[in-house]
Scaffold this motif. Sequence first.
Motif, short mmCIF file in Angstrom:
data_model
loop_
_atom_site.label_atom_id
_atom_site.label_comp_id
_atom_site.label_asym_id
_atom_site.label_seq_id
_atom_site.Cartn_x
_atom_site.Cartn_y
_atom_site.Cartn_z
N ALA A 1 40.66 -30.12 19.92
CA ALA A 1 40.24 -29.71 21.30
C ALA A 1 39.38 -28.54 21.55
CB ALA A 1 41.32 -29.82 22.43
N CYS A 2 38.45 -28.52 22.23
CA CYS A 2 37.68 -27.36 22.34
C CYS A 2 37.59 -27.00 24.15
CB CYS A 2 36.25 -27.65 21.96
SG CYS A 2 35.28 -26.20 22.39
N SER A 3 37.97 -25.93 24.33
CA SER A 3 37.94 -25.45 25.96
C SER A 3 36.74 -25.22 26.34
CB SER A 3 39.21 -24.35 26.14
OG SER A 3 38.32 -23.22 25.60
N GLY A 4 36.60 -25.02 27.62
CA GLY A 4 35.37 -24.68 28.46
C GLY A 4 34.77 -23.40 27.91
N THR A 5 35.91 -22.58 27.35
CA THR A 5 35.30 -20.92 26.79
C THR A 5 34.86 -21.03 25.43
OG1 THR A 5 37.68 -20.43 26.87
CG2 THR A 5 36.39 -19.90 28.78
N GLY A 6 35.01 -22.09 24.70
CA GLY A 6 34.80 -22.20 23.01
C GLY A 6 35.97 -21.99 22.24
N VAL A 7 37.32 -21.81 22.99
CA VAL A 7 38.41 -21.68 21.90
C VAL A 7 38.75 -23.18 21.58
CG1 VAL A 7 40.89 -21.09 21.96
CG2 VAL A 7 39.11 -19.75 23.66
N LEU A 8 38.99 -23.20 20.06
CA LEU A 8 39.09 -24.19 19.39
C LEU A 8 40.79 -24.43 19.13
CD1 LEU A 8 36.27 -24.34 16.52
CD2 LEU A 8 36.18 -25.63 18.87
N ARG A 9 41.36 -25.67 19.34
CA ARG A 9 42.73 -25.80 19.11
C ARG A 9 42.85 -26.93 18.15
NH1 ARG A 9 42.45 -23.70 24.40
NH2 ARG A 9 43.86 -22.01 24.47
N ALA A 10 43.77 -26.78 17.16
CA ALA A 10 44.10 -28.20 16.25
C ALA A 10 45.70 -28.29 16.37
CB ALA A 10 43.73 -27.76 14.95
N TYR A 11 46.21 -29.44 16.44
CA TYR A 11 47.37 -30.04 16.86
C TYR A 11 47.69 -31.06 15.68
CZ TYR A 11 47.16 -27.93 21.41
OH TYR A 11 47.07 -27.17 22.49
N ALA A 12 48.83 -30.91 15.14
CA ALA A 12 49.35 -31.88 14.13
C ALA A 12 50.74 -32.27 14.53
CB ALA A 12 49.26 -31.33 12.54
#
Length: 579
Positions: free
Chosen positions: A351-362
């Motif tokens: 996922a990428c937020s509206g401010t450009g923060v990338l998050r990865a979940y497993a």
Amino acid sequence: AAVDRSMAPLIVEVGSDEEEDQPSAARPTVLADSDSESESEADGEEEGDEEEAAEEVPPPPAPPAQQRPFRARPGGAAAEAAAEAADDGGGPLEARVLDGPEVAIPRAARRWWPDEERPAVTSRMRKDVHSLLNRQPRRNDFSAWQMSFPIKMPNGVLCPVSALGECGDPACPSYRPKRPEVRESVENFILEKCITHFSKDAPLGTYATIGCGLLAQDWIILERLRKVGLLPRRAIFVELRTARPVMMCEGSPFPRSVEGGGMNLRQTGFTGLFGPEFAFSAVVTFDKQTEGSTLFEFYNDFDQDAIFVHVGGPSAVGKLTFGTYVDGQRFEMPIEGCWEPRGKPVKFLFACSGTGVLRAYADGELVMASAAVSPKPVVRPHLYVGGASCKKKAAGAFSGSITKIKVWDQEVDWLGTDLMYNFEVESAVNQFTQWYTGECAIWSFGSLAAYAEAVKTDQRFAADLLMKVDVHDELDGYDDFVCRALSANGLALTLGGPGMSWCRRGGGWCRVDSSLEILDKAEAKTKLPWALLGSYPGQPQHQFRTAACAAGGVKARPALPPRRRAQRRQAEAGAAPAA
């Protein structure tokens, strides 16, 4: 004088009793078909009599034109609500002009319409529902929500707001069954702020709330605003559980024999935008990778703006690289040790937020998060999964299987991948929309960033009152997005959780004091650290104490039964044992 027959107040059938009882001067116009000449002649004679009578009695004046609320079809629930419903002050509801179908639906937004086939909520039903409000309702857990309204009314009719609920966590500082005074103080505080801030010259037209859940709190606030004449004409709910995937695909094993080993999700017909928000979820099984490959890559025609996840080759087993490529600037977030060749399937969310923060979940765990360059909102004709492009060889394609593919044009969390709580939220919004038929236009947005972007495009969505109550999750760029979403006289109240309250003044924004002592104390109490006071329950275990002392080099006294303790104490003191 000619008679305007379209203004006739009533139309009756020929030969009815009502026609015979009426005098000729006041007799309404009769519409009937006749094939005989005798009847035509009689009609001609009666027409002359009617013209003379019309000269004496003028036709009734036309009713004054008034604005009517938008309705999907004439009649139905909206018309019944306008005729039946009345506010608690006793006066009839004023006619309102609401958002019609001509208003374009923004990205990541939904417009909710009332069901015209269902009966309208009458004034009597409103009063009965208001009588069900309890300051401290009994605990009623339902799918992690506190449901304060019953399924049926006392008269056996289904309750029109039975699906509305609040936070059901007993540890929440505003849990109503345990601490009703907190919610009550919040409602009073909001009502006082609205009465002070809004007026006839600066009305409350658009109401917006963030993290509304099942809308019970918002329903109570709006009903209290109704009593003081501040019921808004538009209600906007920014709730993540209203988000829906823009693409869903069952997936397949890879590499495929066409498209360079991958597949283009453009086949589904999606033509929308991706960026700055984005989310991709899939269940992935990895085979042995002979070289570096691509899990997915979405890019435009010029290959200048891309969102991708690359898979490591034989020298980087277990590695994924999540990143963006914008205007020649590339950012990569490496993720180590998140897969094994021929291992069990792993469910991922990128996922990428509206401010450009990338998050990865497993498998439900956040494995990596980092700031990046926000993708530009552009059309991406190449939406490849399992390969980067049809021009690339199949040897460089992904080896394994990618199934249960879901793609969003906004950021979602892990619960959103399984669409958890979506049905509960939709049921609540549908009941909420039905309750305010003809009074409020109901909208929802899946993210705060999408809502702020919609306000930039169409100022009708700008919030006069924007609230965040009992939301303790930190939202990326919360204060910036809130300020962008306010109208020229907007007020933003943040009660509980991170974030500040704001007020729009002139061309800038001012801080608003929204401190509430009872809420602050309740939050501080729930944040106290856990501590163990006292001893463990049960009988002491002497053998564990003896073993621990021996291991530490301390000479431990032998454990003795209680009846011999007095003799041991006397022996240690050097006194003779008692007879």
